[in-house]
Design a protein around this motif. Structure first.
Motif, mmCIF file in Angstrom:
data_model
loop_
_atom_site.group_PDB
_atom_site.id
_atom_site.type_symbol
_atom_site.label_atom_id
_atom_site.label_comp_id
_atom_site.label_asym_id
_atom_site.label_seq_id
_atom_site.Cartn_x
_atom_site.Cartn_y
_atom_site.Cartn_z
ATOM 1 N N GLY A 229 0.818 -1.271 -0.037
ATOM 2 C CA GLY A 229 -0.048 0.120 0.017
ATOM 3 C C GLY A 229 0.884 1.073 0.045
ATOM 4 N N ASP A 230 0.392 2.235 1.008
ATOM 5 C CA ASP A 230 0.894 3.679 0.829
ATOM 6 C C ASP A 230 2.358 3.542 1.284
ATOM 7 O OD1 ASP A 230 -1.096 4.941 -0.034
ATOM 8 O OD2 ASP A 230 -1.647 5.879 1.742
ATOM 9 N N ARG A 231 2.866 2.456 1.988
ATOM 10 C CA ARG A 231 4.350 2.298 2.483
ATOM 11 C C ARG A 231 5.232 2.583 1.281
ATOM 12 N NH1 ARG A 231 4.417 -2.584 6.411
ATOM 13 N NH2 ARG A 231 2.307 -3.026 4.987
ATOM 14 N N VAL A 232 4.783 2.185 0.056
ATOM 15 C CA VAL A 232 5.819 1.892 -1.084
ATOM 16 C C VAL A 232 5.622 3.073 -2.060
ATOM 17 C CG1 VAL A 232 6.351 -0.379 -0.806
ATOM 18 C CG2 VAL A 232 4.458 0.007 -2.179
ATOM 19 N N ARG A 233 4.756 3.955 -1.637
ATOM 20 C CA ARG A 233 4.295 5.319 -2.606
ATOM 21 C C ARG A 233 5.506 5.929 -3.319
ATOM 22 N NH1 ARG A 233 -1.364 6.006 -3.180
ATOM 23 N NH2 ARG A 233 -1.259 7.097 -5.006
ATOM 24 N N SER A 234 6.527 6.273 -2.555
ATOM 25 C CA SER A 234 7.527 6.954 -3.151
ATOM 26 C C SER A 234 8.003 6.042 -4.312
ATOM 27 C CB SER A 234 8.633 7.054 -2.182
ATOM 28 O OG SER A 234 9.250 5.974 -1.518
ATOM 29 N N PHE A 235 7.945 4.528 -4.305
ATOM 30 C CA PHE A 235 8.383 4.086 -5.382
ATOM 31 C C PHE A 235 7.328 3.847 -6.490
ATOM 32 C CE2 PHE A 235 7.855 -0.569 -7.233
ATOM 33 C CZ PHE A 235 8.879 -0.473 -8.405
ATOM 34 N N THR A 236 6.029 3.475 -6.223
ATOM 35 C CA THR A 236 5.021 3.139 -7.182
ATOM 36 C C THR A 236 4.709 4.782 -7.750
ATOM 37 O OG1 THR A 236 3.323 3.553 -5.101
ATOM 38 C CG2 THR A 236 4.012 1.211 -5.915
ATOM 39 N N ASP A 237 4.627 5.686 -7.143
ATOM 40 C CA ASP A 237 4.389 7.057 -7.551
ATOM 41 C C ASP A 237 5.487 7.293 -8.808
ATOM 42 O OD1 ASP A 237 1.766 7.375 -6.522
ATOM 43 O OD2 ASP A 237 2.576 8.881 -5.074
ATOM 44 N N ASN A 238 6.536 7.008 -8.500
ATOM 45 C CA ASN A 238 7.609 7.122 -9.550
ATOM 46 C C ASN A 238 7.645 6.452 -10.607
ATOM 47 O OD1 ASN A 238 9.730 8.942 -9.427
ATOM 48 N ND2 ASN A 238 10.086 8.245 -7.345
ATOM 49 N N VAL A 239 6.718 5.249 -10.779
ATOM 50 C CA VAL A 239 6.487 4.305 -11.956
ATOM 51 C C VAL A 239 5.239 4.965 -12.615
ATOM 52 C CG1 VAL A 239 5.933 1.965 -12.692
ATOM 53 C CG2 VAL A 239 7.542 2.591 -10.809
ATOM 54 N N PHE A 240 4.121 5.006 -11.829
ATOM 55 C CA PHE A 240 2.766 5.607 -12.421
ATOM 56 C C PHE A 240 3.088 6.908 -12.256
ATOM 57 C CE2 PHE A 240 1.438 1.323 -11.337
ATOM 58 C CZ PHE A 240 0.762 1.077 -12.549
ATOM 59 N N HIS A 241 2.856 8.050 -13.266
ATOM 60 C CA HIS A 241 2.856 9.402 -13.098
ATOM 61 C C HIS A 241 1.610 9.958 -13.277
ATOM 62 C CE1 HIS A 241 7.398 10.152 -13.357
ATOM 63 N NE2 HIS A 241 7.396 8.749 -13.720
ATOM 64 N N GLU A 242 1.170 10.846 -12.376
ATOM 65 C CA GLU A 242 -0.375 11.522 -12.560
ATOM 66 C C GLU A 242 -0.551 11.820 -13.941
ATOM 67 O OE1 GLU A 242 -2.351 12.760 -9.183
ATOM 68 O OE2 GLU A 242 -3.641 11.361 -10.025
ATOM 69 N N GLU A 243 0.462 12.428 -14.644
ATOM 70 C CA GLU A 243 0.206 13.102 -15.829
ATOM 71 C C GLU A 243 0.400 12.123 -17.018
ATOM 72 O OE1 GLU A 243 2.784 13.450 -14.084
ATOM 73 O OE2 GLU A 243 4.786 13.984 -14.938
ATOM 74 N N HIS A 244 0.708 10.760 -16.903
ATOM 75 C CA HIS A 244 0.607 9.927 -17.744
ATOM 76 C C HIS A 244 -0.634 9.258 -17.707
ATOM 77 C CE1 HIS A 244 5.214 8.903 -17.881
ATOM 78 N NE2 HIS A 244 4.889 10.353 -18.209
ATOM 79 N N LEU A 245 -1.340 9.480 -19.027
ATOM 80 C CA LEU A 245 -2.811 8.998 -19.135
ATOM 81 C C LEU A 245 -2.889 7.876 -19.850
ATOM 82 C CD1 LEU A 245 -4.370 12.484 -20.141
ATOM 83 C CD2 LEU A 245 -3.496 11.891 -17.879
ATOM 84 N N TYR A 246 -1.872 7.258 -20.377
ATOM 85 C CA TYR A 246 -1.868 5.997 -20.947
ATOM 86 C C TYR A 246 -0.534 5.300 -21.200
ATOM 87 C CZ TYR A 246 -6.085 8.035 -23.262
ATOM 88 O OH TYR A 246 -7.351 8.694 -23.321
ATOM 89 N N TYR A 247 -0.734 3.946 -21.077
ATOM 90 C CA TYR A 247 0.481 2.930 -21.158
ATOM 91 C C TYR A 247 0.205 1.965 -22.268
ATOM 92 C CZ TYR A 247 1.302 4.966 -16.544
ATOM 93 O OH TYR A 247 1.402 5.923 -15.313
ATOM 94 N N PHE A 248 0.776 2.051 -23.339
ATOM 95 C CA PHE A 248 0.494 1.473 -24.572
ATOM 96 C C PHE A 248 1.536 0.177 -24.694
ATOM 97 C CE2 PHE A 248 -0.653 5.897 -25.898
ATOM 98 C CZ PHE A 248 -1.844 5.580 -26.318
ATOM 99 N N THR A 249 0.788 -0.821 -25.460
ATOM 100 C CA THR A 249 1.502 -1.839 -25.955
ATOM 101 C C THR A 249 1.541 -1.924 -27.458
ATOM 102 O OG1 THR A 249 -0.253 -3.457 -25.932
ATOM 103 C CG2 THR A 249 0.823 -3.391 -23.965
ATOM 104 N N PRO A 250 2.455 -2.557 -28.169
ATOM 105 C CA PRO A 250 2.316 -2.789 -29.491
ATOM 106 C C PRO A 250 0.728 -2.981 -30.040
ATOM 107 C CG PRO A 250 4.262 -4.041 -28.868
ATOM 108 C CD PRO A 250 3.479 -3.338 -27.500
ATOM 109 N N ARG A 251 0.336 -3.757 -29.329
ATOM 110 C CA ARG A 251 -1.184 -4.205 -29.494
ATOM 111 C C ARG A 251 -2.088 -3.017 -29.475
ATOM 112 N NH1 ARG A 251 -5.288 -7.751 -27.527
ATOM 113 N NH2 ARG A 251 -4.455 -7.516 -25.407
#
Ligand SMILES: [Zn+2]
Length: 310
Positions: A229-251
């Motif tokens: 949960g929130d204990r790893v937010r400093s890591f997870t918020d660095n992976v998911f960025h609030e301004e990133h609205l899409y994460y694409f794959t080739p498909r």
């Protein structure tokens, strides 16, 4: 890094969230832009909006409800300095080198011509091209941030502060359009892609880099967030960025290209700055392992696309 992250998140402090958002983790309020579906699996809860995966087509996107003013405020002023305060300047240069590699891959065997870098910011990549990276090319840049454009103009670059619809670039007049780390920031990347694709002459190249929706670090962040949960937010918020609205794959990227009149030619992957420039030794060791595993599994952090205008 935590203080920096909080400062960046405070840019979205005034964002308002629609009633009922995130109440049902299996239902998105914003329909999937590829298939119109709203049945989703939630991957991560950001400060304001959940990141979800469409059950019908697999698109990973933020169930976001930003207003135009929210994004305008965010992408104004010295956005890159504020958003990436943890970036030393050598990382900017490293990123520009990654972009240069992608450009070379997409233009191999082609004569120099006209290039437009869409979402060019202050033009770090264009400067790299101008100062020895790509002799013979005519270089232009388009960005919505007037402060960033002003910085590039002071360097003597040919930059335009405009939306793609108002940039006034002649349809069919451009040989290469690049869009590096841009499309994931747009609420409607499909329609913007259609507009910039029209700048290309038939046979012209479109080269993009976006965060990958199937990368290993995203899966690690989802798992870590479920476990701790929130204990790893400093890591997870660095992976998911609030301004990133899409994460694409080739498909999930292919339908957008197809609708824009582009044919997918090449797919490639690159590590991100988090992996190549980790903040500290411990993170560095983890990042090294992650890089190796991502490479072996073909689940690296950034997805590269080369496409051709039909
Ligand atoms: Zn979908």
């Amino acid at each position: 890094v935590n203080a920096d992250l909080r400062r960046k998140q405070s840019l979205f402090e005034d964002v308002s969230v629609p009633a009922g958002l995130a109440e049902d983790s299996g239902r998105a309020l914003k329909p999937c832009i590829l298939c119109g579906g709203t049945a989703v699996r939630r991957l991560y809860m950001q400060a304001h909006f959940p990141v979800v995966r469409c059950l019908a087509c697999g698109l990973v996107y933020a169930d976001e409800h930003f207003q135009a003013e929210d994004l305008q405020r965010f992408y104004s002023g010295d956005y890159y300095q504020r958003a990436y305060v943890c970036h030393p300047p050598q990382i900017d240069r490293k990123i520009a080198r990654d972009y240069l590699r992608a450009f070379r891959r997409g233009t191999r065997g082609r004569q120099p011509g006209t290039l437009v870098d869409f979402g060019c910011a202050r033009g770090t990549f264009l400067l790299r091209l101008r100062d020895g990276g790509a002799p013979g090319w005519t270089l232009r840049g388009v960005d919505i941030n007037p402060d960033e454009v002003a910085m590039g103009l002071r360097e003597g670059l040919d930059l335009l502060c405009a939306e793609p619809s108002t940039a006034g670039i002649e349809p069919g007049s451009v040989d290469v359009v690049t869009a590096f780390s841009v499309l994931e920031h747009l609420q409607d990347p499909g329609s913007v892609l259609g507009q910039v694709a029209r700048w290309l002459r038939p046979g012209g190249r479109f080269i993009a880099i976006v965060p990958s929706g199937s990368c290993l670090i995203l899966a690690c962040a989802v798992a870590a967030s479920r476990l701790f949960g929130d204990r790893v937010r400093s890591f997870t918020d660095n992976v998911f960025h609030e301004e990133h609205l899409y994460y694409f794959t080739p498909r999930t990227f292919a339908p957008l290209l197809h609708r824009a009149g582009l044919r997918l030619d090449q797919v490639f992957f690159q590590p991100s700055y988090l992996e190549t420039h980790p903040p500290g030794v411990l993170v560095g060791l983890a990042a090294l392992g992650l890089r190796a595993a991502s490479f072996l599994l073909r689940r690296q952090t950034m997805l590269g696309i080369v496409a051709t205008r039909a």
